[in-house]
Scaffold this motif. Structure first.
Motif, PDB file in Angstrom:
ATOM      1  N   ASP A 189       2.769   6.320 -17.277  1.00  0.00           N
ATOM      2  CA  ASP A 189       1.828   6.113 -16.170  1.00  0.00           C
ATOM      3  C   ASP A 189       2.449   5.406 -14.979  1.00  0.00           C
ATOM      4  N   ARG A 190       3.770   5.460 -14.868  1.00  0.00           N
ATOM      5  CA  ARG A 190       4.417   4.685 -13.800  1.00  0.00           C
ATOM      6  C   ARG A 190       3.916   5.090 -12.411  1.00  0.00           C
ATOM      7  N   LEU A 191       3.698   6.380 -12.186  1.00  0.00           N
ATOM      8  CA  LEU A 191       3.199   6.810 -10.882  1.00  0.00           C
ATOM      9  C   LEU A 191       1.748   6.399 -10.695  1.00  0.00           C
ATOM     10  N   LEU A 192       0.946   6.618 -11.740  1.00  0.00           N
ATOM     11  CA  LEU A 192      -0.474   6.264 -11.655  1.00  0.00           C
ATOM     12  C   LEU A 192      -0.658   4.765 -11.445  1.00  0.00           C
ATOM     13  N   LEU A 193       0.118   3.954 -12.158  1.00  0.00           N
ATOM     14  CA  LEU A 193       0.011   2.502 -12.016  1.00  0.00           C
ATOM     15  C   LEU A 193       0.406   2.065 -10.606  1.00  0.00           C
ATOM     16  N   ALA A 194       1.448   2.705 -10.063  1.00  0.00           N
ATOM     17  CA  ALA A 194       1.874   2.354  -8.703  1.00  0.00           C
ATOM     18  C   ALA A 194       0.791   2.701  -7.682  1.00  0.00           C
ATOM     19  N   VAL A 195       0.144   3.849  -7.864  1.00  0.00           N
ATOM     20  CA  VAL A 195      -0.908   4.260  -6.927  1.00  0.00           C
ATOM     21  C   VAL A 195      -2.086   3.298  -6.984  1.00  0.00           C
ATOM     22  N   TRP A 196      -2.524   2.941  -8.209  1.00  0.00           N
ATOM     23  CA  TRP A 196      -3.644   2.007  -8.347  1.00  0.00           C
ATOM     24  C   TRP A 196      -3.300   0.652  -7.726  1.00  0.00           C
ATOM     25  N   ALA A 197      -2.109   0.151  -8.026  1.00  0.00           N
ATOM     26  CA  ALA A 197      -1.724  -1.163  -7.497  1.00  0.00           C
ATOM     27  C   ALA A 197      -1.640  -1.135  -5.979  1.00  0.00           C
ATOM     28  N   ASP A 198      -0.995  -0.097  -5.436  1.00  0.00           N
ATOM     29  CA  ASP A 198      -0.875   0.000  -3.980  1.00  0.00           C
ATOM     30  C   ASP A 198      -2.242   0.110  -3.321  1.00  0.00           C
ATOM     31  N   ALA A 199      -3.141   0.877  -3.957  1.00  0.00           N
ATOM     32  CA  ALA A 199      -4.477   1.050  -3.369  1.00  0.00           C
ATOM     33  C   ALA A 199      -5.242  -0.268  -3.334  1.00  0.00           C
ATOM     34  N   LEU A 200      -5.225  -1.015  -4.434  1.00  0.00           N
ATOM     35  CA  LEU A 200      -5.978  -2.270  -4.485  1.00  0.00           C
ATOM     36  C   LEU A 200      -5.359  -3.345  -3.599  1.00  0.00           C
ATOM     37  N   ILE A 201      -4.048  -3.497  -3.686  1.00  0.00           N
ATOM     38  CA  ILE A 201      -3.386  -4.531  -2.880  1.00  0.00           C
ATOM     39  C   ILE A 201      -3.401  -4.151  -1.406  1.00  0.00           C
ATOM     40  N   GLY A 202      -3.089  -2.868  -1.131  1.00  0.00           N
ATOM     41  CA  GLY A 202      -3.074  -2.415   0.263  1.00  0.00           C
ATOM     42  C   GLY A 202      -4.435  -2.486   0.916  1.00  0.00           C
ATOM     43  N   SER A 203      -5.485  -2.128   0.159  1.00  0.00           N
ATOM     44  CA  SER A 203      -6.826  -2.181   0.745  1.00  0.00           C
ATOM     45  C   SER A 203      -7.242  -3.611   1.054  1.00  0.00           C
ATOM     46  N   SER A 204      -6.823  -4.565   0.229  1.00  0.00           N
ATOM     47  CA  SER A 204      -7.163  -5.961   0.502  1.00  0.00           C
ATOM     48  C   SER A 204      -6.502  -6.431   1.801  1.00  0.00           C
ATOM     49  N   PHE A 205      -5.234  -6.084   1.966  1.00  0.00           N
ATOM     50  CA  PHE A 205      -4.531  -6.495   3.186  1.00  0.00           C
ATOM     51  C   PHE A 205      -5.107  -5.781   4.411  1.00  0.00           C
ATOM     52  N   SER A 206      -5.332  -4.449   4.283  1.00  0.00           N
ATOM     53  CA  SER A 206      -5.829  -3.695   5.432  1.00  0.00           C
ATOM     54  C   SER A 206      -7.249  -4.119   5.805  1.00  0.00           C
ATOM     55  N   THR A 207      -8.067  -4.473   4.810  1.00  0.00           N
ATOM     56  CA  THR A 207      -9.426  -4.931   5.102  1.00  0.00           C
ATOM     57  C   THR A 207      -9.401  -6.225   5.898  1.00  0.00           C
ATOM     58  N   ALA A 208      -8.603  -7.183   5.430  1.00  0.00           N
ATOM     59  CA  ALA A 208      -8.502  -8.456   6.149  1.00  0.00           C
ATOM     60  C   ALA A 208      -7.915  -8.254   7.535  1.00  0.00           C
ATOM     61  N   TYR A 209      -6.912  -7.393   7.636  1.00  0.00           N
ATOM     62  CA  TYR A 209      -6.268  -7.146   8.937  1.00  0.00           C
ATOM     63  C   TYR A 209      -7.243  -6.498   9.922  1.00  0.00           C
ATOM     64  N   SER A 210      -8.000  -5.490   9.449  1.00  0.00           N
ATOM     65  CA  SER A 210      -8.934  -4.812  10.347  1.00  0.00           C
ATOM     66  C   SER A 210     -10.062  -5.746  10.781  1.00  0.00           C
ATOM     67  N   LEU A 211     -10.553  -6.583   9.853  1.00  0.00           N
ATOM     68  CA  LEU A 211     -11.604  -7.532  10.229  1.00  0.00           C
ATOM     69  C   LEU A 211     -11.093  -8.558  11.227  1.00  0.00           C
ATOM     70  N   LYS A 212      -9.849  -8.986  11.059  1.00  0.00           N
ATOM     71  CA  LYS A 212      -9.260  -9.932  12.002  1.00  0.00           C
ATOM     72  C   LYS A 212      -9.125  -9.311  13.378  1.00  0.00           C
TER      73      LYS A 212
END
Length: 532
Positions: free
Chosen positions: A20-43
């Motif tokens: 699941d190395r690809l699947l795990l990378a996609v899930w991690a990137d989606a969750l971590i990236g969305s947290s950063f992008s959400t905070a960045y867009s709100l700022k």
């Protein structure tokens, strides 16, 4: 082997991580990236305290905001980030955990892969323990990474880690839930569906607690509500994180005990045998396709209807929610009109169109699984021809997408029409705007059918193309993407209704291309060999 772990656990964790190395990378990137992008867009959207206060006042006045995202606990950038991200990220972490645990336990047992593993020096409980280790380690890694990236934008470190661990806690609880359902049911699909149904129930329980203050205590009965009650950036209740830990401490031993009480390949609840005779509604190729996909179609339709009823209620508050000029500019770019209410509704219908395409792809890729698992050969041994089999799945995919769009138009039209005291106009305009998305959905589905028929091993590529189309459509306007890039997505060709003039030409062209793609797919499927 780690001390105290069943024999073979470490090796199985490594194997699952590699698979699941690809699947795990996609899930991690989606969750971590969305947290950063959400905070960045709100700022970026709310750079000062006044604009944030105006936005929060609008949120508190919107009837659908609390059920969807929960209560907002302050006007700071961190509080807004936790409000916008907390529930959504907690749900995503829970889904990730459920998928991982069921995939490496019940699904492997159902396909016979676990039987081969058991032929080695592997304890019977090792697959379950390994799956739980993988899921929990992923949840905690994502939580810690969220806590590490948000301070880059100037958010407090303590609140950032509180938010990350609150999200991880919900994932850990549902890893335990999935471990239990994997022992109870024989089918991986039933185990997954039951765990996700429990997740939906807990979400509704939390939503009810956030909607009515008289039953606010219901939030404490939901793992999704626990993620909110940590209150990141608004007090940081660290002690609440003990609740998911305690729940996991109960669920994991329960799953191990249930594993010991059942036979290999069986569940504690025996699978119900099918009827001796097929009913009229489930007879033949089309009946079989409906029986295979009806649960997916009905659950998607119901979920979209509920979501449309909530999001449609935001329309009357959209002028307040838009806040500053940057938000208004973004909404008009996405919606294609200067009227904020029409822009919001057009964006909403476009989003539901993208969701309908996801349903169509899930149906068509499930058809590929029927071939890969060898069940299609039994179908073809009777009187069902290849063209009929493909057409049956295409009809269910198209009909399911149409049902989702109808639910989107009906739900939005009802909530919008009732709030604006124009029920007839609201229903008519929203149903028309929703069904305008159907040709784009069919065009995306045609790509999946063509891959299924001509290049079956690459059917999953259709999900990658879908992701590109969705990203270009939803994010392209905010990134000032050029005309040629935007035209890549079929959803960008749909008239932005209501508010923009209706243009039939792009819809007719996409519909014709979808039909042509189906004809080519049927010819290609007749000529190729079946693959396992």
């Amino acid at each position: 082997m780690s001390r105290g772990a069943p024999a073979g656990t470490t090796e199985l964790v490594k194997l699952a991580s590699r698979r699941d190395r690809l699947l795990l990378a996609v899930w991690a990137d989606a969750l971590i990236g969305s947290s950063f992008s959400t905070a960045y867009s709100l700022k970026d959207l709310f750079p000062d305290a006044q604009s944030r206060r105006t936005f929060v006042d609008g949120i508190r006045g919107a009837s659908g905001a609390a059920p969807l995202y929960g209560a907002v606990n302050g006007t700071s950038l961190g509080a807004l980030t936790a409000w916008r991200l907390g529930v959504v990220a907690a749900l995503a972490a829970a889904v990730m955990s459920v998928m991982l645990v069921v995939r490496h336990t019940r699904a492997d047992e159902q396909t016979g892969r676990q039987e081969l593993v058991a032929a080695g020096v592997v304890d019977r409980t090792a697959p379950l323990v390994a799956a739980l280790q993988l899921a929990v380690s992923m949840d905690l890694t994502v939580g810690v990474c969220i806590g590490a990236v948000l301070p880059i934008l100037g958010l407090p470190v303590a609140g950032s880690f509180a938010l990350g661990l609150a999200v991880a806690g919900c994932g850990v609880v549902f890893a335990g839930v999935a471990a239990v359902t994997a022992q109870v049911f024989e089918s991986a699909r039933t185990a997954t569906g039951t765990a996700l149904a429990l997740l939906a129930g807990f979400f509704l329980l939390r939503a009810l607690g956030d909607t009515d203050d008289s039953v606010a205590w219901l939030r404490w009965l939901s793992p999704v509500g626990w993620a909110q009650q940590v209150r990141p950036f608004a007090g940081d209740r660290w002690w609440v994180l003990a609740l998911p830990a305690l729940a996991a401490a109960v669920l994991v031993p329960l799953a191990l005990r249930l594993l010991e009480r059942r036979d290999y390949g069986a569940g504690l609840v025996a699978a119900r045998p099918g009827p001796a005779r097929a009913g009229a509604a489930t007879r033949g190729a089309f009946g079989l396709a409906w029986r295979l996909h009806r649960g997916t179609v009905l659950s998607w339709t119901g979920g979209v209807l509920a979501g449309a009823l909530v999001t449609g209620s935001f329309v009357k508050n959209v002028d307040v929610l838009a806040g500053g000029a940057s938000v208004r500019e973004l909404m008009t770019e996405l919606g294609g009109t200067q009227d904020l209410q029409d822009a919001y509704l057009a964006t909403l219908m476009g989003t539901f169109g993208i969701m309908a395409a996801a349903l169509a792809l899930s149906v068509l890729t499930r058809a590929r699984a029927e071939e890969a698992d060898g069940r299609i050969e039994l179908v073809f041994s009777g009187t069902v021809g290849r063209a009929r089999w493909v057409t049956s799945h295409v009809v269910i995919a198209a009909g399911g997408a149409a049902a989702v769009l109808a639910a989107a138009g009906l739900g939005t039209g009802l909530s919008y029409g009732l709030s604006a005291h124009r029920l007839g106009h609201g229903l008519g305009s929203m149903l028309g705007a929703a069904f305008a998305q159907l040709p784009a959905v069919l065009a995306v589905g045609a790509v999946a059918v063509l891959l299924l028929a001509a290049f079956p091993r690459y059917t999953a590529v259709s999900w990658g193309l879908y992701g590109i189309f969705a990203f270009v459509t939803l994010v392209g306007p905010s990134l000032k993407a050029g005309h040629y890039l935007m035209d890549v997505s079929p959803f960008s060709q749909v008239p932005k209704l209501p508010g923009s003039p209706f243009e039939a030409t792009p819809l007719v062209v996409m519909g014709a291309l979808a039909l042509a793609g189906l004809a080519v797919s049927l010819a290609a499927f007749r000529r190729r060999d079946l693959l396992a």
